[in-house]
Design a protein around this motif. Structure first.
Motif, PDB file in Angstrom:
ATOM      1  N   LEU A 275       0.844  -1.192   0.000  1.00  0.00           N
ATOM      2  CA  LEU A 275       0.000   0.000   0.000  1.00  0.00           C
ATOM      3  C   LEU A 275       0.876   1.236   0.000  1.00  0.00           C
ATOM      4  O   LEU A 275       2.074   1.177   0.307  1.00  0.00           O
ATOM      5  CB  LEU A 275      -0.931   0.005   1.213  1.00  0.00           C
ATOM      6  N   PHE A 276       0.243   2.352  -0.372  1.00  0.00           N
ATOM      7  CA  PHE A 276       0.917   3.644  -0.322  1.00  0.00           C
ATOM      8  C   PHE A 276       0.027   4.608   0.458  1.00  0.00           C
ATOM      9  O   PHE A 276      -1.164   4.747   0.161  1.00  0.00           O
ATOM     10  CB  PHE A 276       1.171   4.192  -1.726  1.00  0.00           C
ATOM     11  N   ALA A 277       0.606   5.266   1.449  1.00  0.00           N
ATOM     12  CA  ALA A 277      -0.104   6.277   2.235  1.00  0.00           C
ATOM     13  C   ALA A 277       0.520   7.627   1.943  1.00  0.00           C
ATOM     14  O   ALA A 277       1.749   7.772   1.946  1.00  0.00           O
ATOM     15  CB  ALA A 277      -0.013   5.962   3.727  1.00  0.00           C
ATOM     16  N   GLY A 278      -0.331   8.629   1.663  1.00  0.00           N
ATOM     17  CA  GLY A 278       0.248   9.894   1.260  1.00  0.00           C
ATOM     18  C   GLY A 278      -0.584  11.108   1.590  1.00  0.00           C
ATOM     19  O   GLY A 278      -1.712  11.034   2.070  1.00  0.00           O
ATOM     20  N   GLY A 279       0.017  12.248   1.298  1.00  0.00           N
ATOM     21  CA  GLY A 279      -0.605  13.539   1.513  1.00  0.00           C
ATOM     22  C   GLY A 279       0.409  14.636   1.247  1.00  0.00           C
ATOM     23  O   GLY A 279       1.523  14.380   0.783  1.00  0.00           O
ATOM     24  N   ARG A 280       0.023  15.862   1.573  1.00  0.00           N
ATOM     25  CA  ARG A 280       0.853  17.027   1.314  1.00  0.00           C
ATOM     26  C   ARG A 280       1.521  17.527   2.589  1.00  0.00           C
ATOM     27  O   ARG A 280       1.026  17.301   3.683  1.00  0.00           O
ATOM     28  CB  ARG A 280       0.018  18.159   0.709  1.00  0.00           C
ATOM     29  N   GLY A 281       2.634  18.222   2.399  1.00  0.00           N
ATOM     30  CA  GLY A 281       3.318  18.863   3.512  1.00  0.00           C
ATOM     31  C   GLY A 281       3.463  20.355   3.274  1.00  0.00           C
ATOM     32  O   GLY A 281       3.597  20.801   2.130  1.00  0.00           O
ATOM     33  N   THR A 282       3.434  21.128   4.350  1.00  0.00           N
ATOM     34  CA  THR A 282       3.552  22.581   4.272  1.00  0.00           C
ATOM     35  C   THR A 282       4.576  23.064   5.294  1.00  0.00           C
ATOM     36  O   THR A 282       4.568  22.615   6.444  1.00  0.00           O
ATOM     37  CB  THR A 282       2.193  23.263   4.564  1.00  0.00           C
ATOM     38  N   ILE A 283       5.458  23.962   4.881  1.00  0.00           N
ATOM     39  CA  ILE A 283       6.459  24.525   5.788  1.00  0.00           C
ATOM     40  C   ILE A 283       5.759  25.437   6.793  1.00  0.00           C
ATOM     41  O   ILE A 283       5.033  26.360   6.406  1.00  0.00           O
ATOM     42  CB  ILE A 283       7.528  25.302   5.016  1.00  0.00           C
TER      43      ILE A 283
END
Length: 291
Positions: A275-283
């Motif tokens: 599986l792949f788990a993901g999302g976005r990151g913000t500084i």
């Protein structure tokens, strides 16, 4: 020595919330003791340390405020999102070396998706089952019908436990000493407690994560736990889709709403291969640490 540590919030919901992690580049210059000192000073649930690798694009090490751990989902997403923003990733298909082996990380714009193993499920014995209930201050009647609490591992072990009423989940007052004791006995990262109701549109479940064994009472997004939950929803509760959105952080004392997208790879035998788990990151910030 003064070190500037960027703080990146991973699995943000829109442009807010998420789970912050420290990211330290060029970490080969630090000893394991110094890395632990930095992570303790940063004070977040995890700090990621990036070094060169002979077998992957980067080597990643993860430290909580108290010890090193094998994997961390939100710190991985934070790291790769940060590297993409800094122009330090050459390709959309990337990889990380950890103390537990190699993992693929795929980029989709600013979003990062990390690979996890196919799931391993293990039932709790009666004593551990009762301890888990007692530690959360609930009874068997509070559980989702047919949802047996289980140990699930896709790289790290969590007890996954479903509560039928989201208000009960929201109002939990855990006994962290009991959770820590059971986590030590079963070699867990912690508990991932979820409900199927009370979540936003397009979300499949809402969850809370407790990991006092690693100095984390609760955190707002846990990619290495959302993966096991997605596997549990499919293989134990019969939800047959291949993609799940897991909401987390909304029910913390200081809410930080997060969303984790999990994509399952299903084999010809209809079992989950990986599986792949993901999302976005913000500084979010920069913290100065003095060694």
């Amino acid at each position: 020595m003064k070190i500037q540590v960027p703080i990146i919030s991973a699995f943000v919901d829109g442009d807010s919330g998420g789970n912050p992690a420290g990211v330290v580049l060029h970490a080969e210059r630090f000893s394991a003791t110094e890395k632990q000192q930095i992570a303790t000073a940063v004070g977040l649930s995890e700090t990621a340390f990036v070094s060169p690798s002979d077998s992957a694009d980067i080597k990643l090490e993860f430290f909580t405020p108290t010890q090193q751990i094998a994997h961390c989902g939100h710190a991985t997403i934070a790291t790769f999102s940060f590297l993409r923003k800094k122009g330090l990733l050459a390709n959309d298909r990337s990889s990380k070396e950890t103390i537990d082996g190699l993992r693929t990380v795929n980029m989709e714009g600013e979003a990062a998706y990390m690979e996890q193993k196919g799931p391993r499920f293990e039932s709790l014995d009666e004593k551990d089952f009762q301890t888990a209930l007692l530690s959360l201050g609930i009874t068997a009647g509070d559980l989702i019908k047919g949802a047996e609490p289980m140990l699930v591992n896709t790289g790290n072990s969590f007890v996954v436990l479903g509560i039928r009423d989201s208000e009960t989940l929201k109002d939990l007052e855990p006994d962290f000493s009991l959770i820590e004791k059971l986590s030590e006995a079963l070699d867990l990262i912690g508990f991932y407690v979820f409900s199927l109701d009370g979540v936003g549109a397009g979300r499949d479940a809402g969850a809370r994560m407790f990991a006092p064994r690693y100095g984390i009472l609760e955190e707002s997004a846990t990619g290495m736990a959302a993966g096991p939950l997605a596997c549990y929803l499919r293989e134990q509760l019969g939800m047959q889709q291949q993609e799940f959105n897991i909401e987390q952080g909304s029910w913390m004392a200081a809410p930080s709403p997060s969303v984790i997208n999990v994509r399952l790879t299903i084999g010809t035998d209809n079992r989950i291969e990986n599986l792949f788990a993901g999302g976005r990151g913000t500084i979010r910030d920069i913290v100065e640490v003095v060694l």
